[in-house]
Design a protein around this motif. Structure first.
Motif, PDB file in Angstrom:
ATOM      1  N   HIS A  53       4.326   7.352  -3.123  1.00 48.75           N
ATOM      2  CA  HIS A  53       4.102   8.356  -4.251  1.00 48.75           C
ATOM      3  C   HIS A  53       3.020   9.355  -4.036  1.00 48.75           C
ATOM      4  N   PHE A  54       1.919   8.881  -3.612  1.00 44.06           N
ATOM      5  CA  PHE A  54       0.678   9.767  -3.613  1.00 44.06           C
ATOM      6  C   PHE A  54       0.851  10.682  -2.120  1.00 44.06           C
ATOM      7  N   VAL A  55       1.494  10.057  -1.373  1.00 42.34           N
ATOM      8  CA  VAL A  55       1.849  10.867  -0.114  1.00 42.34           C
ATOM      9  C   VAL A  55       2.726  12.020  -0.365  1.00 42.34           C
ATOM     10  N   ARG A  56       3.903  11.662  -1.195  1.00 40.68           N
ATOM     11  CA  ARG A  56       4.714  12.692  -1.538  1.00 40.68           C
ATOM     12  C   ARG A  56       3.999  13.656  -2.367  1.00 40.68           C
ATOM     13  N   SER A  57       3.346  13.380  -3.310  1.00 43.22           N
ATOM     14  CA  SER A  57       2.395  14.693  -4.086  1.00 43.22           C
ATOM     15  C   SER A  57       1.628  15.425  -3.235  1.00 43.22           C
ATOM     16  N   SER A  58       1.028  14.706  -2.326  1.00 44.27           N
ATOM     17  CA  SER A  58      -0.007  15.626  -1.481  1.00 44.27           C
ATOM     18  C   SER A  58       0.881  16.422  -0.519  1.00 44.27           C
ATOM     19  N   LEU A  59       1.941  15.886   0.009  1.00 45.10           N
ATOM     20  CA  LEU A  59       2.914  16.571   1.074  1.00 45.10           C
ATOM     21  C   LEU A  59       3.380  17.758   0.037  1.00 45.10           C
ATOM     22  N   GLN A  60       3.857  17.682  -1.182  1.00 43.89           N
ATOM     23  CA  GLN A  60       4.378  18.671  -1.815  1.00 43.89           C
ATOM     24  C   GLN A  60       3.416  19.919  -2.054  1.00 43.89           C
ATOM     25  N   GLU A  61       2.199  19.424  -2.495  1.00 42.96           N
ATOM     26  CA  GLU A  61       1.087  20.497  -2.605  1.00 42.96           C
ATOM     27  C   GLU A  61       1.181  21.192  -1.357  1.00 42.96           C
ATOM     28  N   ILE A 115      -7.970  -2.755  -0.323  1.00 43.61           N
ATOM     29  CA  ILE A 115      -7.124  -1.741  -0.299  1.00 43.61           C
ATOM     30  C   ILE A 115      -7.447  -0.424   0.660  1.00 43.61           C
ATOM     31  N   GLN A 116      -8.670  -0.407   0.454  1.00 40.29           N
ATOM     32  CA  GLN A 116      -9.223   0.862   1.297  1.00 40.29           C
ATOM     33  C   GLN A 116      -9.323   0.540   2.810  1.00 40.29           C
ATOM     34  N   SER A 117      -9.290  -0.741   3.220  1.00 39.16           N
ATOM     35  CA  SER A 117      -9.220  -1.093   4.605  1.00 39.16           C
ATOM     36  C   SER A 117      -8.004  -1.039   5.029  1.00 39.16           C
ATOM     37  N   MET A 118      -6.993  -1.087   4.227  1.00 39.44           N
ATOM     38  CA  MET A 118      -5.481  -1.114   4.498  1.00 39.44           C
ATOM     39  C   MET A 118      -5.016   0.240   4.644  1.00 39.44           C
ATOM     40  N   LEU A 119      -5.258   1.244   3.891  1.00 41.62           N
ATOM     41  CA  LEU A 119      -4.884   2.742   3.825  1.00 41.62           C
ATOM     42  C   LEU A 119      -4.780   3.140   5.121  1.00 41.62           C
ATOM     43  N   PRO A 120      -5.816   3.146   6.176  1.00 45.60           N
ATOM     44  CA  PRO A 120      -5.748   3.647   7.373  1.00 45.60           C
ATOM     45  C   PRO A 120      -4.591   3.283   8.304  1.00 45.60           C
ATOM     46  N   LEU A 121      -3.874   2.368   7.937  1.00 43.70           N
ATOM     47  CA  LEU A 121      -2.608   2.024   8.527  1.00 43.70           C
ATOM     48  C   LEU A 121      -1.356   2.068   7.804  1.00 43.70           C
ATOM     49  N   LEU A 122      -1.585   2.192   6.468  1.00 43.95           N
ATOM     50  CA  LEU A 122      -0.241   2.458   5.546  1.00 43.95           C
ATOM     51  C   LEU A 122       0.069   3.760   5.445  1.00 43.95           C
ATOM     52  N   ILE A 123      -0.961   4.646   5.687  1.00 42.76           N
ATOM     53  CA  ILE A 123      -0.563   6.247   5.213  1.00 42.76           C
ATOM     54  C   ILE A 123       0.485   6.578   6.764  1.00 42.76           C
ATOM     55  N   PRO A 124      -0.415   6.268   8.117  1.00 43.55           N
ATOM     56  CA  PRO A 124       0.317   6.609   9.066  1.00 43.55           C
ATOM     57  C   PRO A 124       1.745   6.090   9.324  1.00 43.55           C
ATOM     58  N   VAL A 125       1.884   4.872   8.748  1.00 43.37           N
ATOM     59  CA  VAL A 125       3.105   4.170   8.751  1.00 43.37           C
ATOM     60  C   VAL A 125       4.177   5.054   7.789  1.00 43.37           C
ATOM     61  N   VAL A 126       3.831   5.470   6.623  1.00 40.28           N
ATOM     62  CA  VAL A 126       4.481   6.231   5.862  1.00 40.28           C
ATOM     63  C   VAL A 126       4.986   7.485   6.473  1.00 40.28           C
ATOM     64  N   LEU A 127       4.016   8.159   7.093  1.00 40.88           N
ATOM     65  CA  LEU A 127       4.377   9.426   7.812  1.00 40.88           C
ATOM     66  C   LEU A 127       5.014   9.160   8.916  1.00 40.88           C
ATOM     67  N   GLN A 128       5.040   8.050   9.646  1.00 39.78           N
ATOM     68  CA  GLN A 128       5.922   7.667  10.900  1.00 39.78           C
ATOM     69  C   GLN A 128       7.379   7.656  10.437  1.00 39.78           C
ATOM     70  N   LEU A 129       7.880   7.127   9.366  1.00 35.58           N
ATOM     71  CA  LEU A 129       8.944   6.862   8.773  1.00 35.58           C
ATOM     72  C   LEU A 129       9.435   8.350   8.266  1.00 35.58           C
ATOM     73  N   LEU A 130       8.550   9.127   7.666  1.00 37.03           N
ATOM     74  CA  LEU A 130       9.210  10.540   7.481  1.00 37.03           C
ATOM     75  C   LEU A 130       9.318  11.269   8.865  1.00 37.03           C
ATOM     76  N   GLN A 131       8.791  10.957   9.778  1.00 42.84           N
ATOM     77  CA  GLN A 131       8.848  11.754  11.329  1.00 42.84           C
ATOM     78  C   GLN A 131      10.403  11.451  11.933  1.00 42.84           C
ATOM     79  N   THR A 132      11.085  10.495  11.251  1.00 41.79           N
ATOM     80  CA  THR A 132      12.128  10.082  12.018  1.00 41.79           C
ATOM     81  C   THR A 132      13.252  11.174  11.972  1.00 41.79           C
TER      82      THR A 132
END
Length: 175
Positions: A53-61, A115-132
């Motif tokens: 949800h947050f990635v989507r909002s950021s990418l829309q901006e 959570i903060q320590s998990m985000l550096p992996l979660l965010i690139p994974v979300v972007l990886q899925l979007l790159q498909t």
């Protein structure tokens, strides 16, 4: 779920980057994250939903100010299945990051530092899925149907990457 259908369509389209191996690596990264941090897979799926949800909002901006090609370039640059703190800095301001951590902590009960320590992996994974959905021949163009579906031009809110990853996992194990 339209986003999942776009991902499956990208897998079967040779002009797009998606492959079952790429989707499998995303699923494996999410599962490994759950194991490493001793979190329930459902909790990790909730985290993915909030992060998406947050990635989507950021990418829309970013799309509103820089266009589709700049968003695709950002996705290409920071996608992956390994931790990348630069992805966080590229997408979020400190207040946005704090809001995301707070939302995840509130919904999952996880410690904000965890959570903060998990985000550096979660965010690139979300972007990886979007790159498909990116073009195999010219990945810099903004004509990525998976990314476009994720950004959901009609703003109906029907986007949940946590569910898409869960469906993809089922798809790969039961072809």
């Amino acid at each position: 779920m339209e986003l999942f259908n776009q991902i499956v369509s990208a897998i079967s389209n040779p002009t797009q980057q998606a492959s079952t191996n790429q989707i499998g690596s995303v699923i494996n990264a999410v599962q490994q994250l759950s194991q490493t941090y001793h979190t329930d897979p459902g909790t990790t799926q909730s985290m993915l939903s909030i992060v998406s949800h947050f990635v989507r909002s950021s990418l829309q901006e970013k799309r509103a100010t820089g266009g589709n090609n700049s968003v695709q370039s950002l996705v290409n640059q920071f996608s992956g299945t390994t931790a990348n703190s630069a992805a966080i800095a590229a997408l979020f301001s400190i207040p946005q990051l704090n809001a995301m951590i707070s939302a995840i902590a509130s919904r999952t009960g996880l410690d904000p530092q965890q959570i903060q320590s998990m985000l550096p992996l979660l965010i690139p994974v979300v972007l990886q899925l979007l790159q498909t959905g990116a073009s195999s021949d010219n990945p810099q163009t903004g004509s990525n149907p998976v990314l476009n579906q994720f950004l959901d031009a009609n703003n109906d809110g029907d986007v949940n990457l946590g569910d898409a990853i869960q469906l993809a996992s089922r798809f790969l194990t039961n072809p």
